[in-house]
Design an enzyme around this catalytic site. Sequence first.
Site, PDB file in Angstrom:
ATOM      1  N   SER A 108       0.995  -1.101   0.095  1.00  0.00           N
ATOM      2  CA  SER A 108      -0.385   0.155  -0.062  1.00  0.00           C
ATOM      3  C   SER A 108       0.358   1.682   0.157  1.00  0.00           C
ATOM      4  CB  SER A 108      -0.456   0.013   1.672  1.00  0.00           C
ATOM      5  OG  SER A 108      -1.630   0.815   1.354  1.00  0.00           O
ATOM      6  N   ASP A 110      -2.046   5.892  -3.466  1.00  0.00           N
ATOM      7  CA  ASP A 110      -1.247   5.386  -2.653  1.00  0.00           C
ATOM      8  C   ASP A 110      -0.870   4.043  -3.732  1.00  0.00           C
ATOM      9  OD1 ASP A 110      -3.464   3.992  -2.294  1.00  0.00           O
ATOM     10  OD2 ASP A 110      -2.558   3.444  -0.757  1.00  0.00           O
ATOM     11  N   ASP A 124      -1.019   1.336  -4.209  1.00  0.00           N
ATOM     12  CA  ASP A 124      -2.274  -0.579  -4.643  1.00  0.00           C
ATOM     13  C   ASP A 124      -3.129   0.991  -4.678  1.00  0.00           C
ATOM     14  OD1 ASP A 124      -3.238   0.174  -2.110  1.00  0.00           O
ATOM     15  OD2 ASP A 124      -3.416  -1.817  -1.968  1.00  0.00           O
ATOM     16  N   ASP A 174      -6.187   2.132  -3.005  1.00  0.00           N
ATOM     17  CA  ASP A 174      -6.953   2.181  -2.799  1.00  0.00           C
ATOM     18  C   ASP A 174      -7.435   2.957  -2.136  1.00  0.00           C
ATOM     19  OD1 ASP A 174      -5.263   1.713  -0.541  1.00  0.00           O
ATOM     20  OD2 ASP A 174      -5.634  -0.008  -0.045  1.00  0.00           O
TER      21      ASP A 174
END
Length: 452
Positions: A104, A246, A248, A250
Amino acid sequence: MGRLFGTDGVRGVANADLTAELALGLSVAAAHVLGEVGTFEGHRPTAVVGRDPRASGEFLEAAVVAGLASAGVDVLRVGVLPTPAVAYLTGVLGADLGVMLSASHNAMPDNGIKFFARGGHKLADELEDRIESIYEQHRTGEPWERPTGGGVGRIRSYDEGFDRYVAHLIGVLPNRLDGLKVVLDEAHGAAARVSPEAFARAGAEVVTIGAEPDGLNINDGCGSTHLDLLRAAVVEHGADLGIAHDGDADRCLAVDAAGEEVDGDQILAVLALAMREAGTLRGDAVVGTVMSNLGFKIAMEREGIHLVETAVGDRYVLESMKEHGYALGGEQSGHVIVLDHATTGDGTLTGLMLAARVSATGRTLADLAGVMHRLPQVLVNVPDVDKSRVHTSPDLATAVAEAEAELGSTGRVLLRSSGTEPLVRVMVEAADIEQARSVAGRLADVVKSALG
Protein backbone atom coordinates in the site's frame (compact mmCIF):
# COMPACT_ATOMS: atom_id res chain seq x y z
CA MET A 1 5.29 -16.59 16.73
CA GLY A 2 3.05 -13.52 16.87
CA ARG A 3 -0.03 -13.13 14.69
CA LEU A 4 1.01 -12.80 11.04
CA PHE A 5 -2.04 -10.89 9.87
CA GLY A 6 -2.28 -7.21 10.72
CA THR A 7 -5.14 -4.81 9.96
CA ASP A 8 -4.57 -5.21 6.22
CA GLY A 9 -3.03 -8.57 5.40
CA VAL A 10 0.49 -9.79 6.08
CA ARG A 11 3.12 -7.10 5.70
CA GLY A 12 6.84 -6.63 6.32
CA VAL A 13 10.21 -6.00 4.73
CA ALA A 14 10.35 -8.11 1.58
CA ASN A 15 12.90 -10.93 1.68
CA ALA A 16 13.47 -10.34 5.39
CA ASP A 17 10.11 -10.53 7.19
CA LEU A 18 8.08 -11.45 4.11
CA THR A 19 10.02 -14.21 2.38
CA ALA A 20 9.28 -16.36 -0.65
CA GLU A 21 8.91 -19.35 1.68
CA LEU A 22 6.31 -17.52 3.78
CA ALA A 23 4.41 -16.36 0.70
CA LEU A 24 4.34 -19.88 -0.71
CA GLY A 25 3.25 -21.45 2.57
CA LEU A 26 0.51 -18.91 3.22
CA SER A 27 -0.79 -19.38 -0.31
CA VAL A 28 -1.10 -23.12 0.13
CA ALA A 29 -2.86 -22.57 3.46
CA ALA A 30 -5.20 -20.02 1.85
CA ALA A 31 -5.96 -22.52 -0.92
CA HIS A 32 -7.16 -25.02 1.68
CA VAL A 33 -9.27 -22.45 3.56
CA LEU A 34 -10.61 -20.20 0.79
CA GLY A 35 -10.37 -22.56 -2.16
CA GLU A 36 -11.66 -25.50 -0.12
CA VAL A 37 -8.98 -27.71 -1.62
CA GLY A 38 -9.75 -31.34 -0.86
CA THR A 39 -13.13 -30.49 0.66
CA PHE A 40 -15.32 -32.14 -1.95
CA GLU A 41 -14.86 -34.21 -5.08
CA GLY A 42 -14.57 -32.47 -8.44
CA HIS A 43 -14.07 -28.94 -7.10
CA ARG A 44 -11.30 -27.13 -8.99
CA PRO A 45 -10.79 -23.72 -7.38
CA THR A 46 -9.59 -20.58 -9.17
CA ALA A 47 -7.58 -17.63 -7.85
CA VAL A 48 -6.95 -14.13 -9.21
CA VAL A 49 -3.43 -12.85 -8.44
CA GLY A 50 -2.25 -9.26 -8.92
CA ARG A 51 0.50 -7.00 -7.59
CA ASP A 52 1.79 -3.46 -7.43
CA PRO A 53 5.05 -2.55 -9.28
CA ARG A 54 7.50 -3.15 -6.39
CA ALA A 55 10.56 -5.09 -7.49
CA SER A 56 9.98 -7.61 -4.71
CA GLY A 57 6.50 -8.26 -6.06
CA GLU A 58 8.05 -10.19 -8.92
CA PHE A 59 9.52 -12.98 -6.78
CA LEU A 60 6.67 -12.90 -4.27
CA GLU A 61 4.13 -13.27 -7.07
CA ALA A 62 6.08 -16.28 -8.36
CA ALA A 63 5.99 -17.83 -4.88
CA VAL A 64 2.26 -17.20 -4.43
CA VAL A 65 1.39 -18.57 -7.85
CA ALA A 66 3.57 -21.65 -7.24
CA GLY A 67 1.94 -22.28 -3.89
CA LEU A 68 -1.58 -21.99 -5.25
CA ALA A 69 -0.93 -24.16 -8.30
CA SER A 70 0.84 -26.79 -6.19
CA ALA A 71 -2.31 -27.00 -4.07
CA GLY A 72 -4.50 -27.60 -7.14
CA VAL A 73 -5.72 -24.05 -7.71
CA ASP A 74 -5.96 -22.63 -11.23
CA VAL A 75 -4.40 -19.16 -11.31
CA LEU A 76 -5.34 -16.10 -13.35
CA ARG A 77 -2.39 -13.65 -13.28
CA VAL A 78 -3.67 -10.12 -13.87
CA GLY A 79 -0.26 -8.42 -13.47
CA VAL A 80 0.12 -4.90 -12.11
CA LEU A 81 -3.33 -3.63 -11.14
CA PRO A 82 -4.75 -1.79 -8.12
CA THR A 83 -5.96 -3.73 -5.08
CA PRO A 84 -9.63 -2.85 -5.78
CA ALA A 85 -9.20 -4.18 -9.32
CA VAL A 86 -8.10 -7.56 -7.96
CA ALA A 87 -11.06 -7.54 -5.56
CA TYR A 88 -13.46 -6.62 -8.39
CA LEU A 89 -12.10 -9.28 -10.76
CA THR A 90 -12.21 -11.92 -8.02
CA GLY A 91 -15.92 -11.23 -7.70
CA VAL A 92 -16.92 -10.78 -11.33
CA LEU A 93 -14.94 -13.81 -12.52
CA GLY A 94 -16.45 -16.02 -9.82
CA ALA A 95 -13.03 -16.93 -8.41
CA ASP A 96 -12.70 -18.72 -5.10
CA LEU A 97 -10.08 -16.32 -3.83
CA GLY A 98 -7.95 -13.34 -4.79
CA VAL A 99 -4.40 -12.40 -3.80
CA MET A 100 -2.86 -8.94 -3.99
CA LEU A 101 0.83 -8.34 -3.40
CA SER A 102 1.31 -4.81 -2.10
CA ALA A 103 2.37 -2.82 0.94
CA SER A 104 0.00 0.00 0.00
CA HIS A 105 1.44 3.37 1.14
CA ASN A 106 4.56 1.85 2.75
CA ALA A 107 8.06 2.50 1.38
CA MET A 108 9.45 0.34 -1.42
CA PRO A 109 11.42 -2.19 0.69
CA ASP A 110 8.16 -3.38 2.28
CA ASN A 111 5.62 -5.65 0.66
CA GLY A 112 2.49 -7.46 1.73
CA ILE A 113 -0.03 -10.16 0.90
CA LYS A 114 -3.76 -9.41 0.94
CA PHE A 115 -6.25 -12.22 0.48
CA PHE A 116 -9.82 -11.89 -0.77
CA ALA A 117 -12.59 -14.43 -0.33
CA ARG A 118 -15.28 -15.24 -2.90
CA GLY A 119 -16.99 -12.12 -4.14
CA GLY A 120 -13.82 -10.06 -3.63
CA HIS A 121 -14.34 -9.45 0.08
CA LYS A 122 -11.60 -8.96 2.69
CA LEU A 123 -11.24 -11.75 5.21
CA ALA A 124 -12.86 -11.90 8.61
CA ASP A 125 -10.54 -12.53 11.56
CA GLU A 126 -11.77 -16.11 11.77
CA LEU A 127 -10.65 -16.89 8.22
CA GLU A 128 -7.26 -15.28 8.78
CA ASP A 129 -6.82 -17.34 11.96
CA ARG A 130 -7.64 -20.54 10.07
CA ILE A 131 -5.08 -19.72 7.37
CA GLU A 132 -2.43 -19.01 10.01
CA SER A 133 -3.28 -22.20 11.87
CA ILE A 134 -2.94 -24.38 8.77
CA TYR A 135 0.25 -22.59 7.72
CA GLU A 136 1.84 -23.10 11.15
CA GLN A 137 0.66 -26.70 11.32
CA HIS A 138 2.42 -27.61 8.09
CA ARG A 139 5.44 -25.37 8.73
CA THR A 140 6.23 -27.44 11.80
CA GLY A 141 6.23 -30.76 10.01
CA GLU A 142 2.82 -32.02 8.90
CA PRO A 143 2.98 -32.65 5.12
CA TRP A 144 0.78 -30.82 2.64
CA GLU A 145 -1.98 -32.61 0.80
CA ARG A 146 -0.45 -32.40 -2.68
CA PRO A 147 -2.25 -33.21 -5.93
CA THR A 148 -0.35 -34.86 -8.79
CA GLY A 149 -0.82 -35.32 -12.51
CA GLY A 150 -3.82 -33.43 -13.84
CA GLY A 151 -4.71 -32.34 -10.32
CA VAL A 152 -2.14 -29.55 -10.17
CA GLY A 153 -3.29 -26.05 -10.88
CA ARG A 154 -2.83 -24.38 -14.25
CA ILE A 155 -1.51 -20.82 -14.64
CA ARG A 156 -2.40 -18.27 -17.31
CA SER A 157 -2.29 -14.54 -17.79
CA TYR A 158 -5.60 -12.69 -17.76
CA ASP A 159 -4.74 -9.57 -19.77
CA GLU A 160 -8.42 -8.65 -20.17
CA GLY A 161 -8.50 -7.58 -16.52
CA PHE A 162 -7.30 -4.05 -17.28
CA ASP A 163 -10.05 -3.17 -19.75
CA ARG A 164 -12.72 -4.98 -17.78
CA TYR A 165 -11.92 -3.01 -14.63
CA VAL A 166 -11.73 0.36 -16.42
CA ALA A 167 -15.06 -0.34 -18.15
CA HIS A 168 -16.57 -1.07 -14.74
CA LEU A 169 -15.34 2.27 -13.35
CA ILE A 170 -16.74 4.24 -16.27
CA GLY A 171 -20.01 2.32 -16.17
CA VAL A 172 -20.88 3.32 -12.60
CA LEU A 173 -20.19 7.06 -12.96
CA PRO A 174 -23.35 9.22 -12.63
CA ASN A 175 -22.14 11.68 -15.30
CA ARG A 176 -19.19 12.44 -17.55
CA LEU A 177 -16.24 14.71 -16.76
CA ASP A 178 -16.11 16.72 -19.99
CA GLY A 179 -14.58 20.15 -19.44
CA LEU A 180 -12.69 19.24 -16.28
CA LYS A 181 -8.92 19.41 -16.06
CA VAL A 182 -7.53 16.95 -13.52
CA VAL A 183 -3.98 16.25 -12.29
CA LEU A 184 -3.43 12.64 -11.19
CA ASP A 185 -0.57 11.59 -8.89
CA GLU A 186 -0.23 7.84 -9.26
CA ALA A 187 2.55 7.37 -6.64
CA HIS A 188 4.50 5.38 -9.26
CA GLY A 189 2.16 2.61 -8.18
CA ALA A 190 -0.44 0.11 -9.30
CA ALA A 191 -2.82 2.67 -10.84
CA ALA A 192 -0.24 4.32 -13.13
CA ARG A 193 -2.07 3.01 -16.22
CA VAL A 194 -5.60 2.44 -14.92
CA SER A 195 -6.41 5.82 -13.39
CA PRO A 196 -5.32 8.07 -16.30
CA GLU A 197 -7.14 5.76 -18.74
CA ALA A 198 -10.36 5.87 -16.71
CA PHE A 199 -10.35 9.66 -16.29
CA ALA A 200 -9.58 10.18 -19.97
CA ARG A 201 -12.36 7.81 -21.10
CA ALA A 202 -14.74 9.69 -18.80
CA GLY A 203 -13.97 12.90 -20.68
CA ALA A 204 -11.51 14.71 -18.42
CA GLU A 205 -8.37 16.49 -19.59
CA VAL A 206 -5.67 14.57 -17.71
CA VAL A 207 -2.22 15.61 -16.50
CA THR A 208 -0.23 12.85 -14.79
CA ILE A 209 2.65 12.87 -12.34
CA GLY A 210 4.17 9.91 -10.51
CA ALA A 211 3.09 7.62 -13.34
CA GLU A 212 6.42 6.05 -14.30
CA PRO A 213 6.93 3.08 -11.97
CA ASP A 214 10.31 1.35 -12.21
CA GLY A 215 9.89 -1.07 -9.31
CA LEU A 216 11.96 1.09 -6.95
CA ASN A 217 10.22 4.48 -6.84
CA ILE A 218 6.75 3.58 -5.51
CA ASN A 219 5.48 6.17 -2.96
CA ASP A 220 8.87 7.93 -3.13
CA GLY A 221 8.04 11.57 -2.36
CA CYS A 222 4.75 11.34 -4.21
CA GLY A 223 1.22 10.00 -3.92
CA SER A 224 -1.32 10.35 -1.14
CA THR A 225 1.33 10.50 1.61
CA HIS A 226 3.29 13.33 -0.08
CA LEU A 227 0.95 15.92 -1.59
CA ASP A 228 3.40 18.76 -2.28
CA LEU A 229 4.11 17.73 -5.89
CA LEU A 230 0.39 17.45 -6.61
CA ARG A 231 -0.36 20.83 -5.05
CA ALA A 232 2.26 22.47 -7.23
CA ALA A 233 1.15 20.67 -10.39
CA VAL A 234 -2.52 21.61 -9.95
CA VAL A 235 -1.63 25.29 -9.58
CA GLU A 236 0.93 25.19 -12.41
CA HIS A 237 -1.50 23.62 -14.89
CA GLY A 238 -4.54 25.60 -13.76
CA ALA A 239 -6.42 22.37 -13.07
CA ASP A 240 -9.83 22.13 -11.45
CA LEU A 241 -8.62 19.56 -8.95
CA GLY A 242 -5.94 16.99 -8.24
CA ILE A 243 -6.25 13.37 -7.19
CA ALA A 244 -3.56 11.40 -5.31
CA HIS A 245 -3.42 7.64 -4.87
CA ASP A 246 -1.19 5.42 -2.77
CA GLY A 247 0.88 2.50 -4.03
CA ASP A 248 -2.00 0.07 -4.50
CA ALA A 249 -4.62 2.76 -5.23
CA ASP A 250 -7.16 1.82 -2.59
CA ARG A 251 -6.85 5.39 -1.29
CA CYS A 252 -7.75 8.78 -2.70
CA LEU A 253 -6.90 12.22 -1.39
CA ALA A 254 -7.50 15.41 -3.35
CA VAL A 255 -6.43 19.02 -3.66
CA ASP A 256 -8.58 21.89 -4.88
CA ALA A 257 -7.72 24.40 -7.61
CA ALA A 258 -5.71 26.48 -5.12
CA GLY A 259 -3.66 23.46 -4.05
CA GLU A 260 -5.38 23.02 -0.68
CA GLU A 261 -5.78 19.47 0.61
CA VAL A 262 -9.19 17.80 0.63
CA ASP A 263 -8.90 14.78 2.94
CA GLY A 264 -10.92 11.60 3.25
CA ASP A 265 -13.43 13.08 5.69
CA GLN A 266 -14.16 15.97 3.33
CA ILE A 267 -14.44 13.61 0.36
CA LEU A 268 -16.91 11.48 2.34
CA ALA A 269 -18.92 14.59 3.19
CA VAL A 270 -19.13 15.63 -0.48
CA LEU A 271 -20.09 12.14 -1.63
CA ALA A 272 -22.61 11.66 1.20
CA LEU A 273 -24.55 14.74 0.12
CA ALA A 274 -24.35 13.73 -3.54
CA MET A 275 -25.60 10.21 -2.79
CA ARG A 276 -28.43 11.45 -0.57
CA GLU A 277 -29.50 13.78 -3.37
CA ALA A 278 -29.48 10.80 -5.75
CA GLY A 279 -31.40 8.63 -3.27
CA THR A 280 -28.59 6.09 -2.87
CA LEU A 281 -27.42 6.94 0.67
CA ARG A 282 -29.21 4.13 2.45
CA GLY A 283 -30.35 4.96 5.97
CA ASP A 284 -29.13 8.55 5.52
CA ALA A 285 -25.95 7.32 7.20
CA VAL A 286 -22.22 7.25 6.52
CA VAL A 287 -19.70 5.01 8.29
CA GLY A 288 -16.44 6.50 9.57
CA THR A 289 -13.88 5.60 12.25
CA VAL A 290 -12.84 6.92 15.63
CA MET A 291 -10.20 8.93 13.72
CA SER A 292 -12.84 10.89 11.79
CA ASN A 293 -12.46 14.63 12.37
CA LEU A 294 -14.93 16.18 14.81
CA GLY A 295 -15.71 18.70 12.09
CA PHE A 296 -16.98 15.85 9.90
CA LYS A 297 -19.30 14.64 12.63
CA ILE A 298 -20.62 18.15 13.23
CA ALA A 299 -21.23 18.68 9.51
CA MET A 300 -23.08 15.39 9.08
CA GLU A 301 -25.29 16.10 12.09
CA ARG A 302 -26.09 19.53 10.68
CA GLU A 303 -27.07 17.97 7.33
CA GLY A 304 -29.23 15.31 8.97
CA ILE A 305 -26.86 12.44 8.16
CA HIS A 306 -25.96 9.93 10.86
CA LEU A 307 -22.26 9.13 11.38
CA VAL A 308 -21.57 5.55 12.47
CA GLU A 309 -18.11 5.11 14.03
CA THR A 310 -15.95 1.98 13.97
CA ALA A 311 -12.42 0.99 14.93
CA VAL A 312 -9.64 2.22 12.63
CA GLY A 313 -9.26 0.14 9.49
CA ASP A 314 -11.34 0.00 6.32
CA ARG A 315 -12.15 -3.67 7.03
CA TYR A 316 -14.08 -2.58 10.15
CA VAL A 317 -15.83 0.14 8.18
CA LEU A 318 -16.82 -2.45 5.60
CA GLU A 319 -18.05 -4.91 8.25
CA SER A 320 -20.37 -2.25 9.68
CA MET A 321 -21.61 -1.27 6.22
CA LYS A 322 -22.42 -4.87 5.32
CA GLU A 323 -24.04 -5.64 8.66
CA HIS A 324 -26.38 -2.64 8.56
CA GLY A 325 -26.81 -2.18 4.82
CA TYR A 326 -25.08 1.21 4.55
CA ALA A 327 -23.86 2.41 1.16
CA LEU A 328 -20.96 4.76 1.99
CA GLY A 329 -18.09 4.65 4.43
CA GLY A 330 -14.41 5.36 4.77
CA GLU A 331 -11.47 6.84 6.58
CA GLN A 332 -9.78 10.21 6.86
CA SER A 333 -6.73 8.65 5.17
CA GLY A 334 -8.69 8.35 1.91
CA HIS A 335 -10.01 4.78 2.04
CA VAL A 336 -13.54 5.34 0.72
CA ILE A 337 -15.95 2.45 0.12
CA VAL A 338 -18.97 2.83 -2.15
CA LEU A 339 -20.53 -0.55 -1.47
CA ASP A 340 -22.88 -0.57 -4.46
CA HIS A 341 -19.85 -0.50 -6.79
CA ALA A 342 -16.87 -1.90 -4.83
CA THR A 343 -16.10 -4.39 -2.08
CA THR A 344 -13.12 -2.43 -0.77
CA GLY A 345 -11.69 1.07 -0.81
CA ASP A 346 -11.16 2.14 -4.43
CA GLY A 347 -9.06 5.27 -4.96
CA THR A 348 -9.73 5.57 -8.68
CA LEU A 349 -13.49 5.16 -8.25
CA THR A 350 -13.49 7.69 -5.40
CA GLY A 351 -11.57 10.23 -7.49
CA LEU A 352 -13.92 9.74 -10.43
CA MET A 353 -17.02 10.20 -8.28
CA LEU A 354 -15.56 13.31 -6.64
CA ALA A 355 -14.74 14.79 -10.05
CA ALA A 356 -18.20 13.83 -11.30
CA ARG A 357 -19.77 15.83 -8.46
CA VAL A 358 -17.67 18.88 -9.39
CA SER A 359 -18.74 18.48 -13.02
CA ALA A 360 -22.42 17.92 -12.27
CA THR A 361 -22.80 20.87 -9.90
CA GLY A 362 -20.53 23.37 -11.65
CA ARG A 363 -19.16 24.23 -8.20
CA THR A 364 -15.49 24.23 -7.27
CA LEU A 365 -14.08 21.45 -5.14
CA ALA A 366 -13.20 24.02 -2.46
CA ASP A 367 -16.84 25.12 -2.35
CA LEU A 368 -18.13 21.56 -2.12
CA ALA A 369 -15.60 20.58 0.57
CA GLY A 370 -16.59 23.67 2.56
CA VAL A 371 -19.61 21.75 3.83
CA MET A 372 -17.39 20.80 6.78
CA HIS A 373 -14.92 22.80 8.85
CA ARG A 374 -11.95 20.61 9.68
CA LEU A 375 -10.90 21.06 13.30
CA PRO A 376 -7.12 21.16 13.89
CA GLN A 377 -5.84 17.62 14.30
CA VAL A 378 -2.28 16.61 15.11
CA LEU A 379 -1.03 13.07 14.56
CA VAL A 380 2.35 12.00 15.98
CA ASN A 381 3.80 8.57 15.19
CA VAL A 382 6.04 7.25 17.98
CA PRO A 383 8.31 4.45 16.68
CA ASP A 384 10.36 1.78 18.46
CA VAL A 385 8.01 1.28 21.43
CA ASP A 386 6.12 -1.69 22.84
CA LYS A 387 2.79 -0.96 21.15
CA SER A 388 1.10 -3.91 22.89
CA ARG A 389 1.10 -1.92 26.19
CA VAL A 390 -0.55 1.22 24.86
CA HIS A 391 -3.79 0.51 26.76
CA THR A 392 -2.28 -1.03 29.90
CA SER A 393 0.41 1.46 30.97
CA PRO A 394 -0.65 3.33 34.15
CA ASP A 395 1.63 6.28 33.36
CA LEU A 396 0.13 6.63 29.91
CA ALA A 397 -3.43 6.36 31.25
CA THR A 398 -2.73 9.19 33.71
CA ALA A 399 -1.26 11.40 30.96
CA VAL A 400 -4.25 10.80 28.70
CA ALA A 401 -6.71 11.65 31.50
CA GLU A 402 -4.88 14.91 32.17
CA ALA A 403 -4.88 15.79 28.47
CA GLU A 404 -8.60 15.08 28.15
CA ALA A 405 -9.33 17.28 31.16
CA GLU A 406 -7.34 20.11 29.59
CA LEU A 407 -9.15 19.84 26.24
CA GLY A 408 -12.63 19.49 27.71
CA SER A 409 -15.50 19.30 25.22
CA THR A 410 -13.60 21.17 22.50
CA GLY A 411 -11.21 18.37 21.66
CA ARG A 412 -10.25 14.75 22.15
CA VAL A 413 -7.32 12.33 22.44
CA LEU A 414 -6.86 8.99 20.72
CA LEU A 415 -3.94 6.59 21.14
CA ARG A 416 -3.70 3.46 19.03
CA SER A 417 -1.06 0.96 18.02
CA SER A 418 -0.43 0.66 14.29
CA GLY A 419 -1.68 -2.53 12.73
CA THR A 420 0.98 -2.50 10.01
CA GLU A 421 4.05 -0.83 11.58
CA PRO A 422 5.93 -1.01 14.95
CA LEU A 423 4.70 2.29 16.31
CA VAL A 424 2.02 4.04 18.39
CA ARG A 425 -0.09 6.82 16.88
CA VAL A 426 -0.97 9.79 19.08
CA MET A 427 -3.88 11.86 17.77
CA VAL A 428 -5.04 15.09 19.40
CA GLU A 429 -7.88 17.31 18.21
CA ALA A 430 -8.48 20.79 19.59
CA ALA A 431 -10.12 24.06 18.65
CA ASP A 432 -6.64 25.65 18.47
CA ILE A 433 -3.76 24.12 16.49
CA GLU A 434 -1.10 25.24 18.97
CA GLN A 435 -2.92 23.57 21.84
CA ALA A 436 -3.28 20.38 19.78
CA ARG A 437 0.46 20.39 19.02
CA SER A 438 1.41 21.02 22.62
CA VAL A 439 -0.80 18.24 24.01
CA ALA A 440 0.28 15.78 21.29
CA GLY A 441 3.96 16.53 21.92
CA ARG A 442 3.62 15.92 25.66
CA LEU A 443 1.73 12.67 25.12
CA ALA A 444 4.29 11.47 22.58
CA ASP A 445 7.04 12.03 25.15
CA VAL A 446 5.10 9.96 27.70
CA VAL A 447 4.61 7.18 25.14
CA LYS A 448 8.39 7.09 24.53
CA SER A 449 9.26 6.98 28.23
CA ALA A 450 6.49 4.60 29.31
CA LEU A 451 6.62 2.16 26.40
CA GLY A 452 10.20 2.52 25.18
